[in-house]
Design an enzyme around this catalytic site. Structure first.
Site, mmCIF file in Angstrom:
data_model
loop_
_atom_site.group_PDB
_atom_site.id
_atom_site.type_symbol
_atom_site.label_atom_id
_atom_site.label_comp_id
_atom_site.label_asym_id
_atom_site.label_seq_id
_atom_site.Cartn_x
_atom_site.Cartn_y
_atom_site.Cartn_z
ATOM 1 N N ASP A 1 31.675 60.321 19.534
ATOM 2 C CA ASP A 1 31.157 59.434 18.484
ATOM 3 C C ASP A 1 29.809 58.810 18.837
ATOM 4 O OD1 ASP A 1 33.250 59.699 16.644
ATOM 5 O OD2 ASP A 1 34.513 58.449 17.912
ATOM 6 N N HIS B 1 37.218 57.273 27.065
ATOM 7 C CA HIS B 1 38.190 58.125 26.378
ATOM 8 C C HIS B 1 39.488 58.114 27.173
ATOM 9 C CE1 HIS B 1 39.961 61.634 24.433
ATOM 10 N NE2 HIS B 1 39.128 61.363 23.454
HETATM 11 N N1 CMC Z 1 33.393 49.512 27.106
HETATM 12 C C1 CMC Z 1 33.712 48.702 28.143
HETATM 13 N N2 CMC Z 1 34.842 48.841 28.879
HETATM 14 C C2 CMC Z 1 35.677 49.843 28.563
HETATM 15 C C3 CMC Z 1 35.414 50.731 27.504
HETATM 16 C C4 CMC Z 1 34.225 50.547 26.771
HETATM 17 N N3 CMC Z 1 33.916 51.355 25.752
HETATM 18 N N4 CMC Z 1 36.418 51.627 27.407
HETATM 19 C C5 CMC Z 1 37.285 51.311 28.363
HETATM 20 N N5 CMC Z 1 36.834 50.240 29.073
HETATM 21 C C6 CMC Z 1 37.490 49.633 30.245
HETATM 22 C C7 CMC Z 1 38.676 48.770 29.819
HETATM 23 O O1 CMC Z 1 38.284 47.427 29.643
HETATM 24 C C8 CMC Z 1 39.613 48.958 30.960
HETATM 25 O O2 CMC Z 1 39.212 48.113 32.028
HETATM 26 P P1 CMC Z 1 40.332 47.477 33.024
HETATM 27 O O3 CMC Z 1 40.993 48.637 33.670
HETATM 28 O O4 CMC Z 1 39.507 46.647 33.937
HETATM 29 O O5 CMC Z 1 41.255 46.691 32.143
HETATM 30 C C9 CMC Z 1 39.383 50.398 31.418
HETATM 31 O O6 CMC Z 1 38.046 50.709 31.005
HETATM 32 C C10 CMC Z 1 40.340 51.397 30.788
HETATM 33 O O7 CMC Z 1 40.331 51.202 29.382
HETATM 34 P P2 CMC Z 1 41.618 51.317 28.469
HETATM 35 O O8 CMC Z 1 41.385 50.550 27.209
HETATM 36 O O9 CMC Z 1 42.838 50.986 29.258
HETATM 37 O O10 CMC Z 1 41.608 52.879 28.176
HETATM 38 P P3 CMC Z 1 42.314 53.613 26.978
HETATM 39 O O11 CMC Z 1 42.512 55.008 27.431
HETATM 40 O O12 CMC Z 1 43.509 52.871 26.502
HETATM 41 O O13 CMC Z 1 41.219 53.542 25.805
HETATM 42 C C11 CMC Z 1 39.420 54.069 24.380
HETATM 43 C C12 CMC Z 1 40.384 54.584 25.454
HETATM 44 C C13 CMC Z 1 38.667 55.249 23.789
HETATM 45 C C14 CMC Z 1 40.225 53.412 23.242
HETATM 46 C C15 CMC Z 1 38.426 53.049 25.009
HETATM 47 O O14 CMC Z 1 37.668 53.685 25.997
HETATM 48 C C16 CMC Z 1 37.528 52.388 23.969
HETATM 49 O O15 CMC Z 1 37.936 51.407 23.352
HETATM 50 N N6 CMC Z 1 36.296 52.945 23.764
HETATM 51 C C17 CMC Z 1 35.422 52.440 22.710
HETATM 52 C C18 CMC Z 1 35.847 53.010 21.376
HETATM 53 C C19 CMC Z 1 35.484 54.459 21.215
HETATM 54 O O16 CMC Z 1 34.381 54.887 21.497
HETATM 55 N N7 CMC Z 1 36.454 55.251 20.692
HETATM 56 C C20 CMC Z 1 36.248 56.674 20.389
HETATM 57 C C21 CMC Z 1 37.073 57.566 21.252
HETATM 58 S S1 CMC Z 1 36.585 59.295 21.142
HETATM 59 C C22 CMC Z 1 36.863 59.759 19.497
HETATM 60 C C23 CMC Z 1 38.243 59.593 19.026
HETATM 61 O O17 CMC Z 1 39.211 59.734 19.754
HETATM 62 O O18 CMC Z 1 38.408 59.331 17.837
#
Ligand code: CMC
Length: 431
Positions: free
Chosen positions: A366, A309
């Site tokens: 989720d 998140h």
């Molecule tokens: N699986 C594997 N690696 C992950 C994941 C994951 N689910 N989420 C983040 N990472 C890694 C990502 O690769 C990155 O690594 P590095 O720093 O080495 O590049 C690091 O963690 C930080 O990730 P980010 O994408 O820069 O973080 P963000 O804040 O931009 O993204 C997120 C947040 C929710 C989009 C992401 O964690 C994700 O894609 N999660 C899976 C989708 C998900 O479950 N979304 C629902 C969110 S909660 C409900 C809502 O808001 O609607």
């Protein structure tokens, strides 16, 4: 907000320093007020994804991502989810206070009596293919409502705003259920005023005209709780979309349609659908390690859906309640779902894995909701629609707050331009 101090920024090219006010809220990180930054320095700030940007002042929802705390109007989500009905929480978000019994009665009556949609919406629905994704249908229909309710379009009028807000909260279950019924080729079921918000949603989803459908109280309670857990979440992508859309003075139904569009993405509300698809693909506990390995592989775009998140760097408090609700529902219904075993194993392995521990990736809201929806017989393609029903309350509350904020201006970000600088035009025959 109060100003207590300043931050000094020095441009090391010229040695010029600029003093920027620090503004404090009631809790949480302070903000640096950069509103005059461009006028003073000729520079923009740069923050794609808004990771360090506070886009507005808000008194609705507070999240402490490190502690895993979520408060609505100051009340912890755990207290609201275990003691309130969804409509009580909706009232709290909209009005700022928990309702008295009298206020609740008036609000419940208003919502209940706005649940029908214009009959002409049938025609709208029929324009869609039967296999259209319910989110596409919901987005289209909610945007289309802007053309139906002309008595509440003056957004500077509090009464108009209230009617539009009530209509949106009230009609969303009907629209979601009808999107589902249409996809099934089943007759549309009309809302019933004797049912609660959650019961009515389940009734419209699952009743058929040829026999009586009694809403299972276990499922109604679980649905109500799921709605509460999804009701609002501060300035997330869809809420910010609603605010940005509304900042131009756009019609409220159009603003909420924009929110639905943003919510649909798999990184946001679409994750609940993606989680279930992922768990089904994993299929058995034996395949969990391979899936975790894939999620850690930098050369593989696969992510563990339902994990991570932007704000929570601790267990999402909503996920904790959702996991508990999931166990309760399966137990009370006597359902043994092998996907729950896969989910539990995935959670166990991921929470022990250095990659997930170091990056502070915990299950989010989720992760477990899909298993509950599955137990309710809600199809996977409807999961995000359920989220949209709940989040409409938050969108509407945030939209009202935005419209009445005296500091509100049209949202107009700037950019760091990296394209060609001015060049000579080349006529068509010379290219
Ligand atoms: N699986 C594997 N690696 C992950 C994941 C994951 N689910 N989420 C983040 N990472 C890694 C990502 O690769 C990155 O690594 P590095 O720093 O080495 O590049 C690091 O963690 C930080 O990730 P980010 O994408 O820069 O973080 P963000 O804040 O931009 O993204 C997120 C947040 C929710 C989009 C992401 O964690 C994700 O894609 N999660 C899976 C989708 C998900 O479950 N979304 C629902 C969110 S909660 C409900 C809502 O808001 O609607």
């Amino acid at each position: 907000m109060t100003q207590t101090n300043t931050v000094t920024v020095t441009d090391n090219r010229s040695g010029t320093s600029y003093e920027l006010p620090i503004l404090d809220g009631s809790t949480g990180p302070s903000v640096v007020d950069i509103r005059k930054f461009y006028a003073d320095t000729g520079m923009f700030t740069y923050d794609p994804g808004y990771t360090s940007t506070g886009s507005c002042e808000s008194a609705i929802t507070y999240i402490d991502g490190d502690q895993g705390i979520l408060l609505h109007r100051g009340y912890p989500i755990q207290d609201l989810a275990t003691n309130c009905s969804f409509l009580e929480v909706a009232y709290l978000l909209l009005e700022g206070e928990l309702p008295t019994p009298e206020q609740y009665g008036t609000f419940e009556h208003a919502i209940t009596h706005h649940t029908m949609v214009h009959e002409q919406i049938h025609k709208f629905l029929e324009g869609f293919r039967r296999d259209a994704h319910p989110m596409a249908v919901m987005c289209g229909i909610v945007g289309g409502l802007a053309g139906f309710y002309h008595d509440s379009t003056d957004i500077s009028n509090p009464h108009h705003r209230m009617i539009a807000s009530h209509r949106l909260i009230a009609k969303m279950p009907t629209i979601a259920a009808w999107a589902y019924k249409y996809s099934m080729g089943q007759p549309l079921i009309y809302p019933r005023n004797c049912l609660t918000y959650a019961e009515d949603l389940l009734h419209m989803l699952f009743a058929v005209p040829c026999e009586e459908y009694k809403v299972n109280p276990v499922l109604a309670k679980a649905m109500d709780r799921i709605l509460i857990l999804h009701a609002d979440h501060e300035q997330n992508a869809s809420t910010s979309t609603v605010r940005l859309t509304g900042s131009s003075g756009a019609n409220p139904f159009a603003c909420i349609a924009a929110g639905i569009a943003s919510l649909w993405g798999p990184a946001h509300g679409g994750a609940n659908e993606a989680v279930l698809n992922m768990l089904s693909e994993i299929g058995s506990k034996d395949n969990v390690s391979a899936c975790v390995k894939r999620a850690k592989d930098k050369d593989d775009s696969f992510r563990l859906m339902g994990f991570g998140h932007r704000v929570y760097k601790n267990y999402d408090p909503r996920a904790k309640i959702m996991a508990q609700t999931c166990h309760e529902v399966l137990e009370e219904l006597g359902i043994k779902d092998p996907l729950l075993d896969v989910a539990l194993e995935l959670e166990r392995i991921a929470l022990e894995d250095d990659y997930f521990v170091e990056k502070k990736l915990y299950p989010n809201v989720d992760f477990y909701s899909g298993i509950i929806f599955r137990a309710m017989n809600i199809p996977v393609s409807m999961f995000t629609g359920m989220f949209a029903v709940a989040r409409t309350t938050g969108w509407v509350a945030q939209w009202n707050e935005m419209v009445t904020d005296p500091a509100q201006k049209i949202g107009r970000p700037r950019q760091l331009y990296t394209g060609p600088t001015q060049r000579a035009f080349v006529p068509f025959d010379k290219r």
